[in-house]
Motif scaffolding. Structure first.
Motif, mmCIF file in Angstrom:
data_model
loop_
_atom_site.group_PDB
_atom_site.id
_atom_site.type_symbol
_atom_site.label_atom_id
_atom_site.label_comp_id
_atom_site.label_asym_id
_atom_site.label_seq_id
_atom_site.Cartn_x
_atom_site.Cartn_y
_atom_site.Cartn_z
ATOM 1 N N VAL A 1 9.896 6.526 8.201
ATOM 2 C CA VAL A 1 10.040 5.391 9.107
ATOM 3 C C VAL A 1 8.779 4.551 8.962
ATOM 4 N N LEU A 2 8.952 3.257 8.795
ATOM 5 C CA LEU A 2 7.840 2.334 8.599
ATOM 6 C C LEU A 2 7.873 1.275 9.689
ATOM 7 N N ALA A 3 6.715 1.069 10.319
ATOM 8 C CA ALA A 3 6.634 0.097 11.406
ATOM 9 C C ALA A 3 5.357 -0.735 11.249
ATOM 10 N N PRO A 4 5.447 -1.905 10.618
ATOM 11 C CA PRO A 4 4.261 -2.750 10.476
ATOM 12 C C PRO A 4 3.832 -3.322 11.813
ATOM 13 N N LEU A 5 2.520 -3.302 12.050
ATOM 14 C CA LEU A 5 2.008 -3.720 13.352
ATOM 15 C C LEU A 5 1.613 -5.185 13.424
ATOM 16 N N ASP A 6 0.950 -5.681 12.392
ATOM 17 C CA ASP A 6 0.368 -7.012 12.522
ATOM 18 C C ASP A 6 0.589 -7.901 11.303
ATOM 19 N N GLY A 7 1.720 -7.731 10.673
ATOM 20 C CA GLY A 7 2.093 -8.565 9.532
ATOM 21 C C GLY A 7 3.345 -7.991 8.906
ATOM 22 N N ASP A 8 4.044 -8.801 8.143
ATOM 23 C CA ASP A 8 5.259 -8.329 7.477
ATOM 24 C C ASP A 8 4.901 -7.334 6.377
ATOM 25 N N LEU A 9 5.803 -6.384 6.137
ATOM 26 C CA LEU A 9 5.612 -5.364 5.114
ATOM 27 C C LEU A 9 6.710 -5.495 4.070
ATOM 28 N N THR A 10 6.320 -5.517 2.795
ATOM 29 C CA THR A 10 7.278 -5.605 1.708
ATOM 30 C C THR A 10 7.477 -4.219 1.106
ATOM 31 N N VAL A 11 8.742 -3.826 0.988
ATOM 32 C CA VAL A 11 9.096 -2.495 0.514
ATOM 33 C C VAL A 11 10.209 -2.644 -0.522
ATOM 34 N N GLU A 12 10.186 -1.797 -1.521
ATOM 35 C CA GLU A 12 11.283 -1.709 -2.469
ATOM 36 C C GLU A 12 12.047 -0.427 -2.158
ATOM 37 N N VAL A 13 13.361 -0.503 -2.099
ATOM 38 C CA VAL A 13 14.173 0.662 -1.755
ATOM 39 C C VAL A 13 15.393 0.709 -2.669
ATOM 40 N N ALA A 14 15.789 1.947 -3.030
ATOM 41 C CA ALA A 14 16.945 2.114 -3.915
ATOM 42 C C ALA A 14 17.597 3.460 -3.651
ATOM 43 N N PRO A 15 18.900 3.562 -3.874
ATOM 44 C CA PRO A 15 19.552 4.873 -3.809
ATOM 45 C C PRO A 15 18.973 5.782 -4.900
ATOM 46 N N LYS A 16 18.671 7.015 -4.552
ATOM 47 C CA LYS A 16 18.114 7.962 -5.525
ATOM 48 C C LYS A 16 19.038 8.152 -6.719
ATOM 49 N N ALA A 17 20.334 8.104 -6.476
ATOM 50 C CA ALA A 17 21.312 8.359 -7.536
ATOM 51 C C ALA A 17 21.176 7.374 -8.700
ATOM 52 N N GLY A 18 20.651 6.202 -8.469
ATOM 53 C CA GLY A 18 20.508 5.203 -9.517
ATOM 54 C C GLY A 18 19.137 5.160 -10.154
ATOM 55 N N LEU A 19 18.279 6.127 -9.827
ATOM 56 C CA LEU A 19 16.910 6.155 -10.332
ATOM 57 C C LEU A 19 16.700 7.328 -11.285
ATOM 58 N N THR A 20 15.605 7.301 -12.011
ATOM 59 C CA THR A 20 15.228 8.399 -12.891
ATOM 60 C C THR A 20 14.153 9.232 -12.212
ATOM 61 N N CYS A 21 14.410 10.516 -12.051
ATOM 62 C CA CYS A 21 13.452 11.410 -11.402
ATOM 63 C C CYS A 21 12.277 11.666 -12.346
ATOM 64 N N THR A 22 11.052 11.446 -11.850
ATOM 65 C CA THR A 22 9.855 11.694 -12.656
ATOM 66 C C THR A 22 9.080 12.908 -12.166
ATOM 67 N N ARG A 23 9.347 13.341 -10.953
ATOM 68 C CA ARG A 23 8.774 14.583 -10.432
ATOM 69 C C ARG A 23 9.808 15.221 -9.534
ATOM 70 N N ALA A 24 10.185 16.424 -9.868
ATOM 71 C CA ALA A 24 11.215 17.126 -9.108
ATOM 72 C C ALA A 24 10.763 17.328 -7.665
ATOM 73 N N TYR A 25 11.728 17.553 -6.813
ATOM 74 C CA TYR A 25 11.457 17.767 -5.394
ATOM 75 C C TYR A 25 10.515 18.949 -5.193
ATOM 76 N N SER A 26 9.559 18.758 -4.299
ATOM 77 C CA SER A 26 8.646 19.831 -3.906
ATOM 78 C C SER A 26 8.827 20.107 -2.424
ATOM 79 N N ASP A 27 9.137 21.344 -2.110
ATOM 80 C CA ASP A 27 9.286 21.738 -0.717
ATOM 81 C C ASP A 27 7.943 21.720 0.014
ATOM 82 N N ILE A 28 6.853 21.784 -0.730
ATOM 83 C CA ILE A 28 5.527 21.805 -0.121
ATOM 84 C C ILE A 28 5.200 20.470 0.539
ATOM 85 N N ASP A 29 5.487 19.371 -0.143
ATOM 86 C CA ASP A 29 5.167 18.060 0.438
ATOM 87 C C ASP A 29 6.397 17.219 0.758
ATOM 88 N N ASP A 30 7.597 17.792 0.606
ATOM 89 C CA ASP A 30 8.852 17.089 0.889
ATOM 90 C C ASP A 30 8.920 15.745 0.167
#
Length: 151
Positions: free
Chosen positions: A69-98
């Protein structure tokens, strides 16, 4: 990604679910937070604030156990977002850092100052560092159930 243009919009649509009510409570206390110090409500919600440039990453990041969850306080925030299914995984999921990391491109989204954005667990995102550098509250909220079993 669900973007709410204000806390009023977020609360109106989400406050009936306890974990989102707790998210709102965490956001209410941001004026008392120290920079880059993590706070929590049990083990179901962790939050802190950083400058946007500190949250920016070269790759897209996805989670499985916690919504970002992202909540900018004092200015607009620019974010890029995409469905995981359309991306290439570069580091597999780690349960240690989620986290799992991806490369690819997504949709550019602007979260307005005072707004709240919820990243779903089937999405990956990256904060884009641009000419503005707002303070941003970053929260990780459990994906489990509708309530906090320990609260």
């Amino acid at each position: 990604m669900h973007v709410f243009n204000s806390r009023v919009d977020f609360d109106a649509q989400m406050k009936s679910v306890k974990k989102w009510m707790r998210t709102g409570q965490a956001l209410d206390g941001v004026s008392d937070l120290q920079h880059d110090v993590a706070y929590s409500i049990g083990d179901s919600l962790v939050y802190w604030w950083v400058y946007a440039r500190e949250a920016a990453t070269a790759d897209l990041v996805g989670h499985r156990r916690y919504h970002a969850v992202l909540a900018p306080l004092d200015g607009d925030l620019t974010v890029e977002v995409a469905p995981k299914a359309g991306l290439t995984c570069t580091r597999a999921y780690s349960d240690i850092d989620d986290r799992e990391r991806f490369e690819g491109t997504g949709e550019i989204v602007t979260i307005p100052a005072g707004g709240v954005a919820v990243v779903e667990i089937d999405e990956a995102y990256r904060v884009l560092a641009d000419t503005t550098d707002p303070r941003v509250v970053v929260l990780h909220v459990t994906v489990e159930g509708y309530s906090f079993p320990n609260k």
